[in-house]
Design a protein around this motif. Structure first.
Motif, mmCIF file in Angstrom:
data_model
loop_
_atom_site.group_PDB
_atom_site.id
_atom_site.type_symbol
_atom_site.label_atom_id
_atom_site.label_comp_id
_atom_site.label_asym_id
_atom_site.label_seq_id
_atom_site.Cartn_x
_atom_site.Cartn_y
_atom_site.Cartn_z
ATOM 1 N N ALA A 77 1.121 -1.272 -0.360
ATOM 2 C CA ALA A 77 0.030 0.186 -0.271
ATOM 3 C C ALA A 77 0.587 1.307 -0.306
ATOM 4 C CB ALA A 77 -0.867 0.384 1.268
ATOM 5 N N VAL A 78 0.095 2.124 -0.722
ATOM 6 C CA VAL A 78 1.192 3.772 -0.353
ATOM 7 C C VAL A 78 -0.310 4.334 0.159
ATOM 8 C CG1 VAL A 78 1.811 5.603 -1.436
ATOM 9 C CG2 VAL A 78 2.657 3.149 -1.869
ATOM 10 N N ILE A 79 0.555 5.393 0.739
ATOM 11 C CA ILE A 79 -0.446 6.411 1.350
ATOM 12 C C ILE A 79 -0.215 7.323 1.188
ATOM 13 C CG2 ILE A 79 -1.533 7.667 3.517
ATOM 14 C CD1 ILE A 79 -1.564 4.350 4.632
ATOM 15 N N SER A 80 -1.394 8.670 0.868
ATOM 16 C CA SER A 80 -0.627 9.850 0.548
ATOM 17 C C SER A 80 -1.692 10.512 0.444
ATOM 18 C CB SER A 80 -0.161 9.914 -0.722
ATOM 19 O OG SER A 80 -0.051 11.255 -0.970
ATOM 20 N N SER A 81 -2.006 12.358 0.068
ATOM 21 C CA SER A 81 -3.260 13.061 0.732
ATOM 22 C C SER A 81 -3.584 12.762 -0.782
ATOM 23 C CB SER A 81 -3.213 14.172 0.956
ATOM 24 O OG SER A 81 -2.415 15.059 0.373
ATOM 25 N N SER A 82 -2.437 12.699 -2.318
ATOM 26 C CA SER A 82 -2.997 12.678 -3.730
ATOM 27 C C SER A 82 -2.381 12.154 -4.050
ATOM 28 C CB SER A 82 -3.591 14.102 -4.131
ATOM 29 O OG SER A 82 -1.415 14.708 -3.994
#
Length: 191
Positions: free
Chosen positions: A97-102
């Protein structure tokens, strides 16, 4: 593709903004058409010195990154060209998984087709993750939530079909092949 419903992991934080696909996997490593081994070149221009030796201060070269399956990145992750090698490299390294705001749309589409979950969270939750490298997170794909150890939780959007594929460990072709019986019945009824 390995199915999953929940993922528990420490995070690796790479807080840079606008990480494009050429930074994820530089173009000079795109000569292959298979996925195995691309993790070695993940973030190569930041990870290795000009002589090829590792930069010990880069996060993926530090002991705390080993075994982490969740990357927390700065805003606008995966922008740039639409190379499928970028999610291949991330998955080959061990990320799920990769988490970011965009996260760039084309990158997101390529990611889910290759078993990598793109998680878009609100700016406040994202800022907290960026400030807490190595945080333990639990991602619940069925409920589309990310939870921190203290119970703080955020939801994330995900296309229902992409969610189905990730939860069942199939890509689009695998899904279609699984529909062979229904396809055959349909074709026979048309004849």
């Amino acid at each position: 593709m390995e199915p999953f419903r929940t993922l528990r992991s420490r995070t690796v934080v790479l807080a840079r903004q606008n990480i494009d696909t050429d930074q994820i996997i530089p173009a000079r490593f795109l000569k292959i058409t298979h996925r195995a081994g691309l993790g070695r070149w993940l973030f190569a221009d930041w990870r290795y010195q000009p002589d090829g030796g590792p930069r010990p201060d880069f996060i993926l070269e530090q002991p705390e990154a080993r075994g982490a399956r969740v990357l927390v990145a700065g805003d606008n992750f995966g922008c740039g060209s639409s190379r499928e090698h970028a999610p291949w490299a991330l998955v080959d390294w061990g990320f799920r998984a990769v988490i970011s705001s965009s996260i760039a749309d084309i990158f997101s589409n390529n990611a889910v087709k290759n078993g990598l979950l793109p998680v878009r969270v609100d700016a406040g939750f994202h800022a907290r993750l960026l400030a807490e490298p190595g945080a333990e997170v639990s991602i619940d794909l069925e409920h589309r939530t990310v939870r921190l150890g203290d119970g703080t939780e955020a939801t994330f959007p995900l296309d229902p079909f992409a969610r189905y594929c990730l939860m069942n460990g199939v890509d689009e072709l695998g899904f279609l092949l699984g529909q062979q019986e229904a396809i055959t019945r349909f074709e026979e009824a048309r004849s």
